[in-house]
Design a protein around this motif. Structure first.
Motif, PDB file in Angstrom:
ATOM      1  N   GLY A   1       7.467 -77.140 -51.938  1.00  0.00           N
ATOM      2  CA  GLY A   1       8.827 -77.409 -52.401  1.00  0.00           C
ATOM      3  C   GLY A   1       9.875 -76.609 -51.660  1.00  0.00           C
ATOM      4  O   GLY A   1      11.071 -76.946 -51.724  1.00  0.00           O
ATOM      5  N   ASP A   2       9.468 -75.544 -50.948  1.00  0.00           N
ATOM      6  CA  ASP A   2      10.442 -74.758 -50.192  1.00  0.00           C
ATOM      7  C   ASP A   2      10.921 -75.524 -48.967  1.00  0.00           C
ATOM      8  O   ASP A   2      10.252 -76.447 -48.470  1.00  0.00           O
ATOM      9  CB  ASP A   2       9.821 -73.438 -49.741  1.00  0.00           C
ATOM     10  N   SER A   3      12.067 -75.123 -48.456  1.00  0.00           N
ATOM     11  CA  SER A   3      12.633 -75.797 -47.289  1.00  0.00           C
ATOM     12  C   SER A   3      11.822 -75.533 -46.027  1.00  0.00           C
ATOM     13  O   SER A   3      11.814 -76.371 -45.112  1.00  0.00           O
ATOM     14  CB  SER A   3      14.084 -75.347 -47.080  1.00  0.00           C
ATOM     15  N   LYS A   4      11.130 -74.391 -45.967  1.00  0.00           N
ATOM     16  CA  LYS A   4      10.308 -74.091 -44.796  1.00  0.00           C
ATOM     17  C   LYS A   4       9.271 -73.022 -45.150  1.00  0.00           C
ATOM     18  O   LYS A   4       9.450 -72.257 -46.112  1.00  0.00           O
ATOM     19  CB  LYS A   4      11.183 -73.621 -43.629  1.00  0.00           C
ATOM     20  N   PRO A   5       8.199 -72.948 -44.368  1.00  0.00           N
ATOM     21  CA  PRO A   5       7.205 -71.885 -44.585  1.00  0.00           C
ATOM     22  C   PRO A   5       7.734 -70.549 -44.078  1.00  0.00           C
ATOM     23  O   PRO A   5       8.747 -70.483 -43.365  1.00  0.00           O
ATOM     24  CB  PRO A   5       6.008 -72.362 -43.759  1.00  0.00           C
ATOM     25  N   VAL A   6       7.030 -69.483 -44.462  1.00  0.00           N
ATOM     26  CA  VAL A   6       7.396 -68.130 -44.028  1.00  0.00           C
ATOM     27  C   VAL A   6       6.323 -67.645 -43.045  1.00  0.00           C
ATOM     28  O   VAL A   6       5.140 -67.558 -43.402  1.00  0.00           O
ATOM     29  CB  VAL A   6       7.484 -67.163 -45.228  1.00  0.00           C
ATOM     30  N   TYR A   7       6.742 -67.332 -41.827  1.00  0.00           N
ATOM     31  CA  TYR A   7       5.816 -66.780 -40.842  1.00  0.00           C
ATOM     32  C   TYR A   7       5.734 -65.272 -41.055  1.00  0.00           C
ATOM     33  O   TYR A   7       6.728 -64.558 -40.905  1.00  0.00           O
ATOM     34  CB  TYR A   7       6.278 -67.107 -39.429  1.00  0.00           C
ATOM     35  N   MET A   8       4.536 -64.785 -41.401  1.00  0.00           N
ATOM     36  CA  MET A   8       4.344 -63.376 -41.744  1.00  0.00           C
ATOM     37  C   MET A   8       3.993 -62.501 -40.542  1.00  0.00           C
ATOM     38  O   MET A   8       3.935 -61.287 -40.655  1.00  0.00           O
ATOM     39  CB  MET A   8       3.238 -63.257 -42.797  1.00  0.00           C
TER      40      MET A   8
ATOM     41  N   SER B   1      10.035 -56.282 -58.111  1.00  0.00           N
ATOM     42  CA  SER B   1       9.304 -56.408 -59.369  1.00  0.00           C
ATOM     43  C   SER B   1      10.122 -57.192 -60.403  1.00  0.00           C
ATOM     44  O   SER B   1      11.313 -56.968 -60.578  1.00  0.00           O
ATOM     45  CB  SER B   1       8.976 -55.015 -59.917  1.00  0.00           C
ATOM     46  N   GLY B   2       9.434 -58.123 -61.059  1.00  0.00           N
ATOM     47  CA  GLY B   2      10.055 -58.909 -62.107  1.00  0.00           C
ATOM     48  C   GLY B   2      10.703 -60.195 -61.637  1.00  0.00           C
ATOM     49  O   GLY B   2      11.017 -61.068 -62.453  1.00  0.00           O
ATOM     50  N   GLU B   3      10.924 -60.329 -60.341  1.00  0.00           N
ATOM     51  CA  GLU B   3      11.554 -61.539 -59.817  1.00  0.00           C
ATOM     52  C   GLU B   3      10.498 -62.588 -59.497  1.00  0.00           C
ATOM     53  O   GLU B   3       9.501 -62.305 -58.854  1.00  0.00           O
ATOM     54  CB  GLU B   3      12.344 -61.224 -58.545  1.00  0.00           C
ATOM     55  N   MET B   4      10.731 -63.801 -59.937  1.00  0.00           N
ATOM     56  CA  MET B   4       9.844 -64.894 -59.594  1.00  0.00           C
ATOM     57  C   MET B   4      10.325 -65.555 -58.293  1.00  0.00           C
ATOM     58  O   MET B   4      11.405 -65.269 -57.794  1.00  0.00           O
ATOM     59  CB  MET B   4       9.781 -65.903 -60.736  1.00  0.00           C
ATOM     60  N   HIS B   5       9.516 -66.453 -57.802  1.00  0.00           N
ATOM     61  CA  HIS B   5       9.804 -67.047 -56.501  1.00  0.00           C
ATOM     62  C   HIS B   5      11.086 -67.869 -56.512  1.00  0.00           C
ATOM     63  O   HIS B   5      11.394 -68.559 -57.492  1.00  0.00           O
ATOM     64  CB  HIS B   5       8.647 -67.948 -56.068  1.00  0.00           C
ATOM     65  N   ARG B   6      11.815 -67.811 -55.408  1.00  0.00           N
ATOM     66  CA  ARG B   6      12.928 -68.722 -55.170  1.00  0.00           C
ATOM     67  C   ARG B   6      12.954 -69.056 -53.681  1.00  0.00           C
ATOM     68  O   ARG B   6      12.596 -68.234 -52.832  1.00  0.00           O
ATOM     69  CB  ARG B   6      14.264 -68.133 -55.627  1.00  0.00           C
ATOM     70  N   ASN B   7      13.335 -70.253 -53.392  1.00  0.00           N
ATOM     71  CA  ASN B   7      13.422 -70.721 -52.007  1.00  0.00           C
ATOM     72  C   ASN B   7      14.366 -69.831 -51.202  1.00  0.00           C
ATOM     73  O   ASN B   7      15.508 -69.607 -51.609  1.00  0.00           O
ATOM     74  CB  ASN B   7      13.919 -72.167 -52.000  1.00  0.00           C
TER      75      ASN B   7
END
Length: 480
Positions: free
Chosen positions: A199-206, A122-128
């Protein structure tokens, strides 16, 4: 003998006759006609359930968002955890080498007790490179476009298997409903979900998700054209905790807002005509309540005002799969629809807590008496009235026997074999970038009060003291 109606029923019927017809909501998307879909250049606008909800395939879904839109999603979650606010995302669906795209769909959180923030804390925004978490998502294809559905769907649910280490309970149950002729049930299958933040280095496989039809306009349109309902302009309700179908209390019937406000009965269609929908629902409850249990008058009323066979089939499946978080036991988790003749249709929903996952307060889902699964007192009037009719009760019993005996349904060896086939289908795709739920396991939810129920192994038992096969246990519990 001429049927006598109580005064309150006559008053409600009078309100029906003088009430205005349901009118479309402002800015309501136009319904595509069969001609519209037949001439579309995009084949994904056709309703093709066999292609979309295919239990022999695991298509890939990729959601792509800008960092700003993803941060809005996270911020909305932090402010209002139960929010239903959409953010735009690009959507890709790839199956057997063919990819279908939507430039902009609506993406929102879903879930009740299992709702989660899908990234960091909670409270953290996105980061790569930040840690992602498996979470439920809702997708609305028509949020930013007009009427452009996806294989007939205006909405789908993407559900992580938060309470199901086997990964397959919900898909098995929805498939079973349709195998048994419960046409009102949503469709479900599997998919692989990837999220990419631009903009991220790679996608996230969920990982592997269960993809589920969300009963809304697409459901109404499809069942109207299939002849299951005589129209698609009636009132569709979602029933949550407290929806006992016993109290004609209008204060329990309302409109869910985007910030988490809910009612036991949430109107999902004709929202601009809430008062009429409340009157109709109150009339259904008040109409059956005073009729004598077991009487010919009650039987005639129920046959006139609801699809009784649909209800009996749905409940035979519901009880055979051991669903306790339902209408009968817990006043929860179902939809229903009233057509323009005020006829009631039951829609089963939310089956992740089935097939042996148990809570002590709700008994044992494998061994409990299926003729008194939940309350038959005044707090479940609809079930009490239906089960009081001898012909209906006998039909319900016969449906349970059919389910237990048929290899196409829930005959124990065949049901276990289908579970194994479903797990084999998804096994190679389960490990995911979140590091969560990376293995298939044959056991119920980790909090289950019957921790020894299994779907692939074991004999008949109680799920508490030794390994017990759930399907064999249910078949053994039929003693009539």
């Amino acid at each position: 003998m001429k049927q006598q109606f109580p005064i309150i029923t006559l008053l409600v019927l009078a309100l029906y006759s003088c009430s205005p017809q349901n009118t479309p909501e402002p800015n309501q998307e136009p319904e595509p006609t069969p001609q519209d879909t037949a001439t579309s250049a995009d084949p994904s606008t056709h309703r093709d359930i066999a292609y979309l909800f295919d239990l022999k395939a695991v298509p890939q879904i990729t959601l792509t968002l800008t960092e700003s839109d993803w941060n809005t999603y996270l911020s909305n979650y932090d402010k209002w955890e139960d929010n239903s606010l959409y953010v735009p995302a690009a959507f890709e669906f790839t199956k057997e080498g063919t990819t279908y795209k939507r430039d902009s769909v609506g993406l929102r959180p879903r879930g009740n007790t299992t709702r989660r923030r899908p990234e960091s804390s909670s409270g953290e925004m996105h980061r790569n490179g930040a840690p992602f978490h498996r979470a439920h998502f809702g997708i609305r294809f028509t949020e930013y476009t007009t009427g452009e559905r996806f294989f007939g769907m205006d909405r789908i649910i993407l559900k992580w298997n938060s309470t199901d280490p086997s990964y397959v309970r919900e898909a098995f149950c929805y498939d079973l409903f349709h195998r048994f002729g419960v046409w009102s049930a949503p469709y479900a299958s599997f998919c692989r979900l990837t999220i990419y933040i631009k903009g991220d280095s790679k996608p996230v496989y969920m990982g592997v998700y269960t993809m589920i039809e969300n009963p809304r306009k697409g459901w109404l349109d499809a069942n109207y054209h299939a002849g299951n309902i005589p129209d698609k302009d009636g009132n569709l309700w979602k029933a949550g905790y407290g929806a006992d179908l016993s109290s004609a209390d209008r204060s329990k019937m309302g409109l869910q807002d985007d910030y988490g406000k809910r009612y036991p009965y949430n109107l999902k269609s004709n929202k601009s005509n809430l008062s009429f929908a409340q009157t109709e629902l109150c009339g259904f409850i008040s109409g059956m309540t005073p009729l004598k249990s077991g009487s010919a008058e009650l039987q005639a009323w129920l046959e006139q005002h609801m699809d009784v066979d649909l209800f009996l089939r749905a409940y035979a499946v519901n009880v055979m799969v051991g669903m306790w978080d339902d209408y009968w036991k817990n006043m929860n988790n179902y939809y229903f629809y009233f057509d323009s003749n005020h006829r009631f249709y039951f829609i089963p929903f939310d089956y992740d807590n089935a097939l042996g996952s148990a809570q002590e307060a709700f008994g044992n889902p494998g061994t409990d008496n299926m003729l008194s699964w939940g309350s038959l007192n005044g707090d479940r009037i609809l079930m009490r009235k239906v089960m009081s009719i001898s012909a209906f009760k006998e039909q319900y019993k016969s449906y349970i026997k059919q389910l237990a005996a048929s290899p196409d349904l829930m005959e124990p060896a065949a049901a276990s074999a289908r579970i194994a086939e479903l797990q084999a289908l998804i096994r190679d795709y389960v490990a995911n970038d979140t590091g969560e739920d990376n293995n298939l396991q044959d056991r119920p939810a980790p909090w289950s009060s019957c921790p020894y129920y299994r779907l692939l192994t074991g004999g008949a038992g109680d799920g508490k003291s030794a390994e017990s096969n759930f399907f064999k246990t249910k078949a053994t519990a039929i003693n009539w």
